[in-house]
Design an enzyme around this catalytic site. Structure first.
Site, mmCIF file in Angstrom:
data_model
loop_
_atom_site.group_PDB
_atom_site.id
_atom_site.type_symbol
_atom_site.label_atom_id
_atom_site.label_comp_id
_atom_site.label_asym_id
_atom_site.label_seq_id
_atom_site.Cartn_x
_atom_site.Cartn_y
_atom_site.Cartn_z
ATOM 1 C CG HIS A 93 -1.965 1.229 1.454
ATOM 2 N ND1 HIS A 93 -1.688 2.641 1.182
ATOM 3 C CD2 HIS A 93 -3.585 0.852 0.770
ATOM 4 C CE1 HIS A 93 -3.239 2.950 0.841
ATOM 5 N NE2 HIS A 93 -4.050 2.038 0.728
ATOM 6 C CD GLU A 95 -2.617 5.230 3.608
ATOM 7 O OE1 GLU A 95 -3.235 4.824 4.425
ATOM 8 O OE2 GLU A 95 -3.992 5.137 2.520
ATOM 9 C CD GLU A 163 -5.061 1.215 -2.712
ATOM 10 O OE1 GLU A 163 -6.376 1.268 -2.603
ATOM 11 O OE2 GLU A 163 -4.197 1.204 -1.774
ATOM 12 N N GLY A 169 -7.817 8.930 -0.555
ATOM 13 C CA GLY A 169 -8.429 10.072 0.560
ATOM 14 C C GLY A 169 -9.106 11.337 0.560
HETATM 15 P P1 13P Z 1 -9.521 5.767 0.261
HETATM 16 O O1 13P Z 1 -10.818 5.239 -0.761
HETATM 17 O O2 13P Z 1 -10.421 6.665 1.577
HETATM 18 O O3 13P Z 1 -9.021 7.195 -0.912
HETATM 19 O O4 13P Z 1 -8.593 4.322 -0.098
HETATM 20 C C1 13P Z 1 -8.327 4.097 -0.456
HETATM 21 C C2 13P Z 1 -6.699 2.686 -0.170
HETATM 22 O O5 13P Z 1 -5.673 3.103 0.348
HETATM 23 C C3 13P Z 1 -7.568 2.019 0.060
HETATM 24 O O6 13P Z 1 -6.317 0.950 -0.158
#
Ligand code: 13P
Length: 245
Positions: A93, A95, A163, A169
């Protein structure tokens, strides 16, 4: 045909009571039987969710370590996941790549260890806004995929989630054209692995997916589902699972 897949990534959110409510909502919902559903609560709530969620919905961790059990304080064990009937994990991910500084190689190594030990992986990739604006989107995603290909040979336990970081987000969902374009590029790249892998691997879109924008995205030929963040904590997640009905 590829089974449509919707994952819910709770990230570092929720509480015992809010997560029990999400589980109850899922248990009582009528979900499209043609969709594979996987929810990913924070580590501390994995067992709570697995023990209370109805069968047929799978559970994913948000991280694992790439070693057998041992002296690795604080890490999440693949064998503990298996022992707890948690059969999936989200890896790579953005993050974790950016905030926790996980390299392409570390992500690939964890993916290899998990899949070789019976845990399926939602493997994430995607570009930053700066990279997109520089026209490097496909290069960035391809580099991430190359690092994975260098370490793994069995792709049957991998679902790819594209993503774009700028869409996570932010409420700025990729347009259907932007998403489909990258999904197609990923599928074309997968042909280097094998035509079978290109044909069978699910490619999910993630980034500001809601009950409002999921319908159009789901109609794209190379979008096989979603990885949902914020909306997975809300009842709207059920509408996203059912977006093709
Ligand atoms: P959001 O749907 O909050 O934009 O996040 C996406 C995400 O990072 C899913 O792993």
């Amino acid at each position: 045909a590829r089974k449509f897949f919707v994952g819910g990534n709770f990230k570092m959110n929720g509480s015992v009571s809010s997560i029990k409510e999400i589980v109850n909502n899922l248990n009582n919902a009528k979900l499209d039987a043609e969709v594979e559903v996987v929810v990913s609560p924070p580590a501390l709530y994995l067992l709570l969710v697995r023990e209370n969620l109805r069968s047929g919905i799978e559970v994913a961790a948000q991280n694992v370590y790439d070693k057998p059990n041992g002296a690795y304080t604080g890490e999440i064990s693949v064998s503990h996941l298996k022992d707890s009937n948690v059969n999936w994990v989200i890896l790579g991910h953005s993050e974790r790549r950016t905030i926790l500084k996980e390299s392409d190689e570390v992500v690939a190594s964890k993916t290899k260890y998990a899949t070789e030990n019976g845990v399926s992986v939602i493997w994430c990739c995607g570009e930053s806004l700066e990279e997109r604006e520089a026209g490097k989107t496909v290069d960035v995603v391809t580099k991430q995929l190359e690092a994975l290909k260098a370490k793994i040979s069995d792709w049957s336990k991998i679902v790819i989630a594209y993503e774009p970081i700028w869409a996570i987000g932010t409420g700025k969902v990729a347009t259907t054209e932007q998403a489909q374009e990258v999904h197609k590029a990923i599928r074309d790249w997968l042909k280097n692995v094998s035509p079978k892998v290109a044909d069978e691997t699910r490619i999910l879109y993630g980034g500001s997916v809601t009950e409002k924008n999921c319908g159009e995205l789901s109609k794209q030929p190379d979008i096989d589902g979603f990885l949902v963040g914020g909306a997975s904590l809300k009842p709207a997640f059920i509408d996203i699972v059912n977006c093709r009905q």
